[in-house]
Scaffold this motif. Structure first.
Motif, short mmCIF file in Angstrom:
data_model
loop_
_atom_site.label_atom_id
_atom_site.label_comp_id
_atom_site.label_asym_id
_atom_site.label_seq_id
_atom_site.Cartn_x
_atom_site.Cartn_y
_atom_site.Cartn_z
N ASP A 7 41.87 29.46 44.44
CA ASP A 7 40.31 28.84 43.95
C ASP A 7 40.17 28.61 42.39
OD1 ASP A 7 37.32 28.74 44.22
OD2 ASP A 7 36.98 30.80 45.18
N PHE A 8 40.89 29.40 41.75
CA PHE A 8 40.44 29.63 40.54
C PHE A 8 41.20 28.42 39.68
CE2 PHE A 8 43.02 30.57 36.11
CZ PHE A 8 41.43 30.97 35.57
N TYR A 9 42.41 28.43 39.93
CA TYR A 9 43.12 26.41 39.42
C TYR A 9 42.61 26.04 39.82
CZ TYR A 9 47.55 30.53 38.34
OH TYR A 9 47.97 31.40 38.43
N PHE A 10 41.41 25.53 40.57
CA PHE A 10 40.65 24.77 41.39
C PHE A 10 39.37 24.73 40.91
CE2 PHE A 10 45.26 23.47 42.89
CZ PHE A 10 45.60 22.53 42.36
N ARG A 11 38.85 25.38 40.35
CA ARG A 11 37.49 25.54 40.29
C ARG A 11 37.29 24.53 39.79
NH1 ARG A 11 40.34 28.25 36.46
NH2 ARG A 11 39.20 28.57 34.20
N GLU A 12 35.31 23.70 39.77
CA GLU A 12 34.64 22.79 39.65
C GLU A 12 34.71 22.86 37.95
OE1 GLU A 12 31.71 21.29 41.97
OE2 GLU A 12 32.65 21.74 43.21
N ASP A 13 34.06 24.67 37.15
CA ASP A 13 34.25 24.30 36.08
C ASP A 13 35.20 25.65 35.35
OD1 ASP A 13 32.84 24.69 33.43
OD2 ASP A 13 30.70 25.85 34.70
N THR A 14 35.51 24.69 34.78
CA THR A 14 36.83 25.30 34.01
C THR A 14 36.46 26.03 33.25
OG1 THR A 14 37.55 23.76 32.85
CG2 THR A 14 38.51 23.77 35.45
N GLN A 15 35.37 25.97 32.59
CA GLN A 15 34.61 26.79 31.22
C GLN A 15 34.32 28.22 31.80
OE1 GLN A 15 35.56 26.00 28.51
NE2 GLN A 15 37.18 24.67 29.14
N ALA A 16 33.19 28.09 32.94
CA ALA A 16 32.57 29.06 33.40
C ALA A 16 33.59 30.32 34.37
CB ALA A 16 31.95 28.40 35.04
N LYS A 17 33.44 30.93 34.03
CA LYS A 17 33.81 33.13 34.12
C LYS A 17 34.08 32.65 35.95
CE LYS A 17 33.27 38.00 34.50
NZ LYS A 17 34.29 38.75 33.56
N TYR A 18 34.77 33.30 35.94
CA TYR A 18 35.57 33.28 37.10
C TYR A 18 35.82 34.87 37.89
CZ TYR A 18 37.98 32.92 41.41
OH TYR A 18 38.16 32.57 43.27
N HIS A 19 35.13 34.77 38.78
CA HIS A 19 33.97 36.13 39.88
C HIS A 19 35.78 36.84 40.79
CE1 HIS A 19 30.92 36.83 37.54
NE2 HIS A 19 30.28 35.76 37.63
N TRP A 20 36.44 37.39 40.34
CA TRP A 20 37.72 37.55 41.15
C TRP A 20 37.31 38.15 42.55
CZ3 TRP A 20 42.66 34.65 40.40
CH2 TRP A 20 42.21 33.95 39.49
N GLY A 21 37.44 37.59 43.15
CA GLY A 21 37.56 38.46 44.33
C GLY A 21 36.78 38.35 45.27
N HIS A 22 35.01 36.88 44.78
CA HIS A 22 34.13 36.76 44.99
C HIS A 22 34.36 36.68 46.38
CE1 HIS A 22 34.80 32.63 45.59
NE2 HIS A 22 35.47 32.25 44.25
N ARG A 23 35.32 35.89 47.16
CA ARG A 23 34.74 36.05 48.39
C ARG A 23 34.69 37.05 49.26
NH1 ARG A 23 35.39 30.36 51.29
NH2 ARG A 23 35.62 31.57 53.50
N PHE A 24 34.94 37.75 49.32
CA PHE A 24 34.97 39.45 49.64
C PHE A 24 34.29 40.16 49.62
CE2 PHE A 24 38.53 36.49 51.07
CZ PHE A 24 38.68 36.20 51.81
N GLY A 25 33.92 40.32 48.10
CA GLY A 25 33.09 41.45 47.78
C GLY A 25 33.91 42.38 46.56
#
Length: 157
Positions: A54-72
């Motif tokens: 999910d991280f490697y293929f995120r749309e906005d590669t500059q935005a902060k990624y929230h690890w574990g966002h899918r499951f809280g």
């Protein structure tokens, strides 16, 4: 606009997603949350695999990624009761596979030489290979955990 290289890369990703699905399906509910240490359990390894893709293929590669966002929360934050089921991770895996397929299908071979969005490689091709290598590293852990639990292991597509 050739896609010979892109199609080969996409084929390898699709085979890898299939292998992850097959490994997930080997575990029964009791095995799913049991492992050999805090990380090495089928559910946590699978969460890590799919969250990283999910991280490697995120749309906005500059935005902060929230690890574990899918499951809280990340695999390291959730209690056993909060960890996702195999069905939930199979669904997440399928959604990420669709995103990866759409993303790679939109590229031509020349795009693979563009700069990488992350520090893991110099080019997009290197980035995609890094993501695939990381995924397969953890696939090996899932296969070993399957054997640890007395199941077959080592799906190969």
């Amino acid at each position: 606009m050739t896609q010979i290289l892109v199609k080969d890369l996409l084929d390898q990703y699709q085979r890898t997603f299939q292998m992850i699905r097959e490994e997930i399906e080997r575990f029964d509910p009791a095995q799913w949350v049991k492992g050999i240490d805090f990380f090495q359990s089928p559910v946590k390894v699978t969460m890590h695999i799919v969250d990283c893709l999910d991280f490697y293929f995120r749309e906005d590669t500059q935005a902060k990624y929230h690890w574990g966002h899918r499951f809280g929360g990340g695999w390291w934050e959730l209690t056993d009761e909060q960890l996702p089921s195999p069905a939930a991770l199979l669904e997440y895996n399928s959604e990420i596979e669709a995103r990866v397929t759409a993303h790679l299908s939109a590229l031509d071979d020349a795009a693979l030489s563009q700069p990488s969005p992350d520090e893991d490689a110099a080019t997009l091709l290197g980035h995609y290979i890094y993501a695939l290598r990381h995924t397969l590293h953890h696939h090996g852990e899932l296969a070993a955990l399957s054997i640890y639990h007395g199941n077959p292991g080592g799906s190969w597509a």
